[in-house]
Design an enzyme around this catalytic site. Sequence first.
Site, PDB file in Angstrom:
ATOM      1  N   TYR A  29       0.806  -1.229   0.000  1.00 35.24           N
ATOM      2  CA  TYR A  29       0.000   0.000   0.000  1.00 35.24           C
ATOM      3  C   TYR A  29       0.838   1.277   0.000  1.00 35.24           C
ATOM      4  O   TYR A  29       0.340   2.351   0.317  1.00 35.24           O
ATOM      5  CB  TYR A  29      -0.930   0.007   1.228  1.00 35.24           C
ATOM      6  CG  TYR A  29      -2.026  -1.028   1.141  1.00 35.24           C
ATOM      7  CD1 TYR A  29      -1.722  -2.385   1.204  1.00 35.24           C
ATOM      8  CD2 TYR A  29      -3.352  -0.667   0.981  1.00 35.24           C
ATOM      9  CE1 TYR A  29      -2.712  -3.353   1.108  1.00 35.24           C
ATOM     10  CE2 TYR A  29      -4.350  -1.625   0.890  1.00 35.24           C
ATOM     11  CZ  TYR A  29      -4.017  -2.964   0.954  1.00 35.24           C
ATOM     12  OH  TYR A  29      -5.007  -3.920   0.866  1.00 35.24           O
ATOM     13  N   LYS A  36       3.526 -15.227   3.707  1.00 36.56           N
ATOM     14  CA  LYS A  36       3.684 -16.115   2.555  1.00 36.56           C
ATOM     15  C   LYS A  36       5.189 -16.231   2.320  1.00 36.56           C
ATOM     16  O   LYS A  36       5.701 -16.013   1.218  1.00 36.56           O
ATOM     17  CB  LYS A  36       2.950 -15.519   1.344  1.00 36.56           C
ATOM     18  CG  LYS A  36       2.828 -16.448   0.152  1.00 36.56           C
ATOM     19  CD  LYS A  36       1.928 -17.646   0.412  1.00 36.56           C
ATOM     20  CE  LYS A  36       1.969 -18.584  -0.792  1.00 36.56           C
ATOM     21  NZ  LYS A  36       1.468 -19.927  -0.490  1.00 36.56           N
ATOM     22  N   ASP A  68      -2.615 -18.684   2.575  1.00 40.69           N
ATOM     23  CA  ASP A  68      -3.570 -19.565   1.892  1.00 40.69           C
ATOM     24  C   ASP A  68      -4.182 -20.555   2.887  1.00 40.69           C
ATOM     25  O   ASP A  68      -5.399 -20.807   2.872  1.00 40.69           O
ATOM     26  CB  ASP A  68      -2.935 -20.286   0.690  1.00 40.69           C
ATOM     27  CG  ASP A  68      -1.470 -20.628   0.910  1.00 40.69           C
ATOM     28  OD1 ASP A  68      -0.972 -20.442   2.030  1.00 40.69           O
ATOM     29  OD2 ASP A  68      -0.823 -21.094  -0.049  1.00 40.69           O
ATOM     30  N   ASP A  72      -6.120  -6.920   5.079  1.00 42.81           N
ATOM     31  CA  ASP A  72      -7.274  -6.365   4.362  1.00 42.81           C
ATOM     32  C   ASP A  72      -8.138  -7.497   3.821  1.00 42.81           C
ATOM     33  O   ASP A  72      -9.351  -7.547   4.034  1.00 42.81           O
ATOM     34  CB  ASP A  72      -6.747  -5.488   3.209  1.00 42.81           C
ATOM     35  CG  ASP A  72      -7.823  -4.622   2.597  1.00 42.81           C
ATOM     36  OD1 ASP A  72      -8.973  -4.667   3.077  1.00 42.81           O
ATOM     37  OD2 ASP A  72      -7.518  -3.894   1.632  1.00 42.81           O
ATOM     38  N   ASP A  82     -11.999  -9.012   5.490  1.00 39.41           N
ATOM     39  CA  ASP A  82     -13.222  -9.078   4.679  1.00 39.41           C
ATOM     40  C   ASP A  82     -13.688 -10.530   4.585  1.00 39.41           C
ATOM     41  O   ASP A  82     -14.877 -10.825   4.700  1.00 39.41           O
ATOM     42  CB  ASP A  82     -12.970  -8.540   3.260  1.00 39.41           C
ATOM     43  CG  ASP A  82     -13.324  -7.054   3.129  1.00 39.41           C
ATOM     44  OD1 ASP A  82     -12.948  -6.295   4.043  1.00 39.41           O
ATOM     45  OD2 ASP A  82     -13.963  -6.676   2.129  1.00 39.41           O
TER      46      ASP A  82
HETATM   47  P1  ATP Z   1     -16.391  -0.134  -2.241  1.00 38.02           P
HETATM   48  O1  ATP Z   1     -15.966  -0.131  -3.666  1.00 38.02           O
HETATM   49  O2  ATP Z   1     -16.671   1.221  -1.713  1.00 38.02           O
HETATM   50  O3  ATP Z   1     -15.521  -0.952  -1.351  1.00 38.02           O
HETATM   51  P2  ATP Z   1     -18.186  -2.325  -2.597  1.00 38.02           P
HETATM   52  O4  ATP Z   1     -19.642  -2.419  -2.876  1.00 38.02           O
HETATM   53  O5  ATP Z   1     -17.256  -2.869  -3.589  1.00 38.02           O
HETATM   54  O6  ATP Z   1     -17.835  -0.834  -2.220  1.00 38.02           O
HETATM   55  P3  ATP Z   1     -18.491  -3.014   0.096  1.00 38.02           P
HETATM   56  O7  ATP Z   1     -19.143  -1.719   0.282  1.00 38.02           O
HETATM   57  O8  ATP Z   1     -17.442  -3.328   1.063  1.00 38.02           O
HETATM   58  O9  ATP Z   1     -17.869  -3.150  -1.284  1.00 38.02           O
HETATM   59  O10 ATP Z   1     -19.628  -4.118   0.203  1.00 38.02           O
HETATM   60  C1  ATP Z   1     -19.795  -5.278  -0.593  1.00 38.02           C
HETATM   61  C2  ATP Z   1     -21.257  -5.658  -0.495  1.00 38.02           C
HETATM   62  O11 ATP Z   1     -21.602  -6.030   0.846  1.00 38.02           O
HETATM   63  C3  ATP Z   1     -22.151  -4.474  -0.802  1.00 38.02           C
HETATM   64  O12 ATP Z   1     -22.369  -4.374  -2.155  1.00 38.02           O
HETATM   65  C4  ATP Z   1     -23.399  -4.754   0.011  1.00 38.02           C
HETATM   66  O13 ATP Z   1     -24.292  -5.564  -0.704  1.00 38.02           O
HETATM   67  C5  ATP Z   1     -22.865  -5.504   1.218  1.00 38.02           C
HETATM   68  N1  ATP Z   1     -22.697  -4.579   2.362  1.00 38.02           N
HETATM   69  C6  ATP Z   1     -21.574  -3.918   2.711  1.00 38.02           C
HETATM   70  N2  ATP Z   1     -21.784  -3.156   3.788  1.00 38.02           N
HETATM   71  C7  ATP Z   1     -23.059  -3.342   4.154  1.00 38.02           C
HETATM   72  C8  ATP Z   1     -23.893  -2.828   5.193  1.00 38.02           C
HETATM   73  N3  ATP Z   1     -23.429  -1.952   6.116  1.00 38.02           N
HETATM   74  N4  ATP Z   1     -25.159  -3.237   5.252  1.00 38.02           N
HETATM   75  C9  ATP Z   1     -25.641  -4.116   4.373  1.00 38.02           C
HETATM   76  N5  ATP Z   1     -24.935  -4.637   3.359  1.00 38.02           N
HETATM   77  C10 ATP Z   1     -23.653  -4.261   3.244  1.00 38.02           C
END
Ligand code: ATP
Length: 371
Positions: free
Chosen positions: A141, A191, A225, A249, A253
């Site tokens: 990063y 890794k 992994d 990160d 997730d």
């Molecule tokens: P970004 O590009 O800003 O990271 P993104 O949509 O790619 O946005 P996230 O916002 O992290 O990624 O979320 C992925 C999916 O998880 C979203 O599209 C949504 O459907 C679900 N999600 C994330 N946060 C929430 C929340 N607080 N409440 C409900 N659903 C959520």
Amino acid sequence: MNGARKSNTLKLAVIGGDGIGPEVVRAALPAIIDAAAAYGVEVLVTELDWGGDRLLAKGAAMPDDAIGIVRAHDAVLLGAVGHPGLSADVSVWSLVLPLRKALDLYVNLRPVRAWNGVESVVRNAELTDLVVVRENTEGEYTGVGGRVHTGSVHEVATDVAVHSRRAITRVARYAFDLARARGQGVTLVTKSNVSRHGYALWDEVVEELGVAEYGDVPLEKTFVDAMAARLIQRPASLGVLLCSNLFGDILSDGAAPIAGGLGMVPSANLAPDTDSPGVFEPVHGSAPDIAGKGIANPMACVLSGAMLLRANGLDAAASLLEEAVGVAVQTDEGRTPDIGGRSTTASAGETVRAALASAQSRAPRTERLRL
Ligand code: ATP
């Protein structure tokens, strides 16, 4: 983390940001303010319109004196970054990464736990209470790299991962201290079988530190992994995961479904033992697919608020808020659709406040007023 609080005010900078960010902050903030008030601390809020809309309107996501403004506060609560009108890298590099870098917020804490009342798609998740400690200043990063022969068939792109002894040592020390306080072990995730330089340095530094200063804290090493599989198969076997910037990160997730999804996972960006204010934000991004619909889950933001209170010496207020979330998600009114309910963002936030008020009325007053 910063010791007991001496002042009865907490200066909070609030950046709603993009997408669902402003919605979850709007729903979460009153509960955070209530929890602090229960312990005699008034939260003084400065709302900042920083983010993608500002960048498109004024050419910059933050003003020139952004860091000075932030430094005049005790903490920052950030909703989300990621604007549909901007490429993802522009959103990140115009706000969240500059804040982390300028304030040298070298620890990114991402706790993931199971919640009663929230179903998880991960089997055997019930007893999970882990925390990802992510190095927050280096790795992949740093932005070091570039492109040559752009647009031609010979085009080459590089991103150089940077791993320094200093950065590894300070984040590892934090992870060991945290594991000791939680009565858990540290699992170092690398890794180093493939990346034989950077991740080999991680192995060496963490092992040395463990032997020299943390003989009482169990340390195990694993490859990223294998960890990806273990998070799904045996999450309750994990305590403190010590990770590089990129691995932390991704794994945090990936671990979110243990807690019910991204709507349930908070985070803190900290510079422990310095006077830099921390930045507290849900792990999720701007979720453009549900932005504006009023159904985003505000719990990750509320829980980020609890981390904020704890980092500012308000441990009891933080615990009260976390308990209120625990009560709220067991009710229909406290569960948004992502965790199996039908509640709205606003009503889920209000349910936390109601749970908090009810817990407060049961707590002895002396306990509540202790700073
Ligand atoms: P970004 O590009 O800003 O990271 P993104 O949509 O790619 O946005 P996230 O916002 O992290 O990624 O979320 C992925 C999916 O998880 C979203 O599209 C949504 O459907 C679900 N999600 C994330 N946060 C929430 C929340 N607080 N409440 C409900 N659903 C959520």
